[in-house]
Design a protein around this motif. Structure first.
Motif, PDB file in Angstrom:
ATOM      1  N   PHE A 194       0.828  -1.200   0.000  1.00  9.18           N
ATOM      2  CA  PHE A 194       0.000   0.000   0.000  1.00  9.18           C
ATOM      3  C   PHE A 194       0.867   1.257   0.000  1.00  9.18           C
ATOM      4  O   PHE A 194       1.895   1.314   0.675  1.00  9.18           O
ATOM      5  CB  PHE A 194      -0.895   0.034   1.245  1.00  9.18           C
ATOM      6  N   SER A 195       0.413   2.259  -0.741  1.00  5.40           N
ATOM      7  CA  SER A 195       0.999   3.583  -0.677  1.00  5.40           C
ATOM      8  C   SER A 195      -0.028   4.478  -0.004  1.00  5.40           C
ATOM      9  O   SER A 195      -1.137   4.671  -0.522  1.00  5.40           O
ATOM     10  CB  SER A 195       1.332   4.111  -2.077  1.00  5.40           C
ATOM     11  N   ALA A 196       0.309   4.990   1.165  1.00  7.71           N
ATOM     12  CA  ALA A 196      -0.668   5.697   1.991  1.00  7.71           C
ATOM     13  C   ALA A 196      -1.305   6.881   1.280  1.00  7.71           C
ATOM     14  O   ALA A 196      -2.471   7.216   1.538  1.00  7.71           O
ATOM     15  CB  ALA A 196      -0.003   6.164   3.283  1.00  7.71           C
ATOM     16  N   ASN A 197      -0.577   7.525   0.355  1.00  2.79           N
ATOM     17  CA  ASN A 197      -1.118   8.706  -0.323  1.00  2.79           C
ATOM     18  C   ASN A 197      -2.310   8.372  -1.223  1.00  2.79           C
ATOM     19  O   ASN A 197      -3.027   9.268  -1.667  1.00  2.79           O
ATOM     20  CB  ASN A 197      -0.027   9.392  -1.145  1.00  2.79           C
ATOM     21  N   GLU A 198      -2.549   7.100  -1.503  1.00  2.52           N
ATOM     22  CA  GLU A 198      -3.696   6.706  -2.319  1.00  2.52           C
ATOM     23  C   GLU A 198      -4.958   6.496  -1.477  1.00  2.52           C
ATOM     24  O   GLU A 198      -6.014   6.178  -2.011  1.00  2.52           O
ATOM     25  CB  GLU A 198      -3.377   5.416  -3.078  1.00  2.52           C
ATOM     26  N   TYR A 199      -4.823   6.714  -0.162  1.00  3.17           N
ATOM     27  CA  TYR A 199      -5.960   6.483   0.739  1.00  3.17           C
ATOM     28  C   TYR A 199      -6.209   7.673   1.662  1.00  3.17           C
ATOM     29  O   TYR A 199      -6.632   7.522   2.798  1.00  3.17           O
ATOM     30  CB  TYR A 199      -5.720   5.196   1.548  1.00  3.17           C
ATOM     31  N   LEU A 206      -5.024   5.121   6.702  1.00  4.78           N
ATOM     32  CA  LEU A 206      -4.789   3.885   5.967  1.00  4.78           C
ATOM     33  C   LEU A 206      -5.353   2.698   6.742  1.00  4.78           C
ATOM     34  O   LEU A 206      -6.034   1.832   6.180  1.00  4.78           O
ATOM     35  CB  LEU A 206      -3.299   3.691   5.705  1.00  4.78           C
ATOM     36  N   ALA A 207      -5.073   2.675   8.045  1.00  2.00           N
ATOM     37  CA  ALA A 207      -5.600   1.601   8.887  1.00  2.00           C
ATOM     38  C   ALA A 207      -7.123   1.587   8.865  1.00  2.00           C
ATOM     39  O   ALA A 207      -7.752   0.528   8.779  1.00  2.00           O
ATOM     40  CB  ALA A 207      -5.092   1.773  10.316  1.00  2.00           C
ATOM     41  N   GLN A 208      -7.719   2.766   8.934  1.00  2.00           N
ATOM     42  CA  GLN A 208      -9.180   2.866   8.939  1.00  2.00           C
ATOM     43  C   GLN A 208      -9.777   2.322   7.642  1.00  2.00           C
ATOM     44  O   GLN A 208     -10.785   1.602   7.662  1.00  2.00           O
ATOM     45  CB  GLN A 208      -9.594   4.318   9.144  1.00  2.00           C
ATOM     46  N   LYS A 209      -9.179   2.677   6.506  1.00  2.00           N
ATOM     47  CA  LYS A 209      -9.703   2.224   5.214  1.00  2.00           C
ATOM     48  C   LYS A 209      -9.680   0.698   5.112  1.00  2.00           C
ATOM     49  O   LYS A 209     -10.627   0.074   4.619  1.00  2.00           O
ATOM     50  CB  LYS A 209      -8.889   2.840   4.077  1.00  2.00           C
ATOM     51  N   ILE A 210      -8.585   0.086   5.562  1.00  2.00           N
ATOM     52  CA  ILE A 210      -8.473  -1.369   5.530  1.00  2.00           C
ATOM     53  C   ILE A 210      -9.475  -1.996   6.490  1.00  2.00           C
ATOM     54  O   ILE A 210     -10.152  -2.978   6.164  1.00  2.00           O
ATOM     55  CB  ILE A 210      -7.036  -1.796   5.867  1.00  2.00           C
ATOM     56  N   TYR A 248      -8.996 -10.824   0.370  1.00  2.00           N
ATOM     57  CA  TYR A 248      -8.283  -9.628   0.839  1.00  2.00           C
ATOM     58  C   TYR A 248      -9.217  -8.417   0.860  1.00  2.00           C
ATOM     59  O   TYR A 248      -9.920  -8.151  -0.124  1.00  2.00           O
ATOM     60  CB  TYR A 248      -7.073  -9.322  -0.047  1.00  2.00           C
ATOM     61  N   PRO A 249      -9.236  -7.673   1.966  1.00  5.51           N
ATOM     62  CA  PRO A 249     -10.115  -6.498   2.065  1.00  5.51           C
ATOM     63  C   PRO A 249      -9.561  -5.321   1.261  1.00  5.51           C
ATOM     64  O   PRO A 249      -8.792  -4.511   1.779  1.00  5.51           O
ATOM     65  CB  PRO A 249     -10.118  -6.184   3.565  1.00  5.51           C
ATOM     66  N   GLU A 250      -9.920  -5.215   0.009  1.00 10.98           N
ATOM     67  CA  GLU A 250      -9.404  -4.168  -0.869  1.00 10.98           C
ATOM     68  C   GLU A 250     -10.106  -2.839  -0.580  1.00 10.98           C
ATOM     69  O   GLU A 250     -11.256  -2.636  -0.965  1.00 10.98           O
ATOM     70  CB  GLU A 250      -9.627  -4.544  -2.336  1.00 10.98           C
ATOM     71  N   PRO A 251      -9.453  -1.911   0.112  1.00 11.62           N
ATOM     72  CA  PRO A 251     -10.121  -0.649   0.447  1.00 11.62           C
ATOM     73  C   PRO A 251     -10.276   0.265  -0.769  1.00 11.62           C
ATOM     74  O   PRO A 251      -9.486   0.204  -1.712  1.00 11.62           O
ATOM     75  CB  PRO A 251      -9.178  -0.024   1.479  1.00 11.62           C
TER      76      PRO A 251
END
Length: 418
Positions: free
Chosen positions: A196-201, A406-410, A225-228
């Motif tokens: 994951f690249s955090a800037n995409e979330y 990022l954690a929240q989105k996942i 896999y939980p794809e956010p």
């Protein structure tokens, strides 16, 4: 899905990963962390959540304003909430003790999820370049993580780490990642991972991490896999800086300050701004030489959109012996970019890699600014063992954290797929 799904956070740090899962609706049963200062941060955040959920958030506000002591804050919530923060080094000698404490928090409940990732220094590329990490005992902490999986048998686990994990090898040149996956499969989990690249979330930071998710049971053809969903906000780094009071090097305060403008749309959408007091906007002091270098760094970006190479400096400012290594040791957090470079724990050593883009302020970032880059909400308070604010400890905790957004989105996607 019920919001009563319970999780355990291992190697919890200051709680960035946990905060994201709490926001998504999961309930923490316990956090296990070796660093005592980070444990106090977790206790204070535990107090925040309990007081908020019980309509007593004014007590937390009083604490931030220094109107009550830390102990008085902790005394305002049930003791088991504080006891759920377990200050232990995870290893063979402590597993039984930690299990006992987690069991006490669980009672007759079932643990649904384990999250967390061992300290990343032993796997990081930078760490390996600076010293021999082959025999570092932290390389093997995943083995103890697996012991928790074997005991509690959660439906899922979420394991976060640096990209260097993919290439780190032991003394026999075997990949730790391969050994790790094999162990998790052996104890009954199907494994999938993504980078994951955090800037995409929604995070305004170019931070890449590997997140491995395990699901208990046999592999099926369908991915679990939980794809956010990605979020690319119309924002830049100035949006997380511009409402904070301008301060010089050595200025500011750890106690509450008032924003000078309305928060940006990004701050609101990311749930970073808060009605509670904003703390930790205190800049570290710098030498006259460093301040002059900072002026060069920011001016070069402002006029040429170019990063400073150490050799670009005038000769009288080049005091470092190693001129051919870490040539980008001085770096501005460019306000006009949509994401800044990665915030790491080294920010606790000096601020040279995190120079504020306002040439008039001429300083490195404050802990609050770094925390916003990591998407921590403004009401998140970073503690120290002594109870007295310690900027170094705050920076270390922030730099080691997982971005909350990022954690929240996942976590949100995992909850949907549960």
């Amino acid at each position: 899905m019920s919001s009563t799904l319970k999780f355990l956070d291992l190697f919890a740090g200051a709680g960035g990963l946990s905060e994201g899962f709490i926001r998504a609706g999961f309930k923490p049963i316990a956090h296990v962390e070796a660093d005592a200062s980070a444990c106090f941060t977790l206790k204070t955040r535990q107090a925040f959540h309990w007081l908020k959920n019980n309509n007593s958030i004014d007590k937390y506000s009083k604490y931030l304003k220094n109107e009550i002591t830390r102990q008085e804050l902790y005394d305002a919530i049930p003791s088991n909430e504080i006891d759920s923060i377990i200050n232990e080094v995870i290893g063979p000698d402590t597993l039984k003790s930690i299990f006992k404490k987690v069991d006490a928090q669980l009672g007759n409940s079932k643990l649904d999820l384990i999250i967390g990732g061992p300290p990343c220094q032993a796997y990081s590329l930078v760490g390996r370049s600076r010293s021999n990490m082959v025999n570092d005992p932290r390389n093997h902490l995943y083995i103890y993580y697996a012991e928790f999986l074997k005991k509690y048998k959660p439906k899922y686990f979420v394991f976060e780490n640096v990209l260097g994990l993919l290439t780190a090898t032991d003394s026999n040149s075997e990949l730790y990642f391969d050994k790790m996956k094999a162990l998790f499969v052996e104890i009954g989990y199907t494994i999938e991972y993504r980078i994951f690249s955090a800037n995409e979330y929604g995070v305004l930071q170019n931070r890449k991490r590997i997140i491995l998710v395990g699901k208990r049971g046999l592999r099926s053809k369908k991915s679990f896999y939980p794809e956010p969903e990605k979020w690319l906000p119309q924002a830049n780094v100035w949006d997380l800086l511009k409402d904070l009071p301008p301060i010089p090097a050595g200025g500011g305060q750890t106690t509450p300050v008032e924003p000078i403008t309305k928060p940006s749309e990004w701050l609101e959408q990311a749930q970073i701004c808060s009605s509670l007091p904003l703390t930790w906007h205190e800049a570290r002091p710098h030498s006259k030489q460093d301040l002059e270098i900072y002026q060069h760094v920011v001016n070069l970006w402002n006029t040429e959109k170019r990063r400073l190479h150490y050799d670009d400096l005038p000769e009288y400012l080049k005091s470092h012996k190693g001129r051919n290594s870490f040539v980008d040791r001085f770096k501005v957090v460019a306000g006009d970019l949509t994401a800044c470079h990665t915030v790491v724990a080294h920010i606790s050593k000096d601020g040279h890699h995190y120079i504020h883009p306002d040439i008039e302020q001429n300083r490195s970032l404050t802990p609050r600014e770094a925390a916003r880059i990591q998407s921590f909400p403004d009401d998140y308070y970073f503690e120290n063992v002594s109870g007295k604010p310690a900027r170094t400890s705050a920076f270390k905790q922030i730099g080691n954290a997982v971005p909350v957004l990022l954690a929240q989105k996942i976590a949100e996607q995992l909850l949907k797929d549960w």
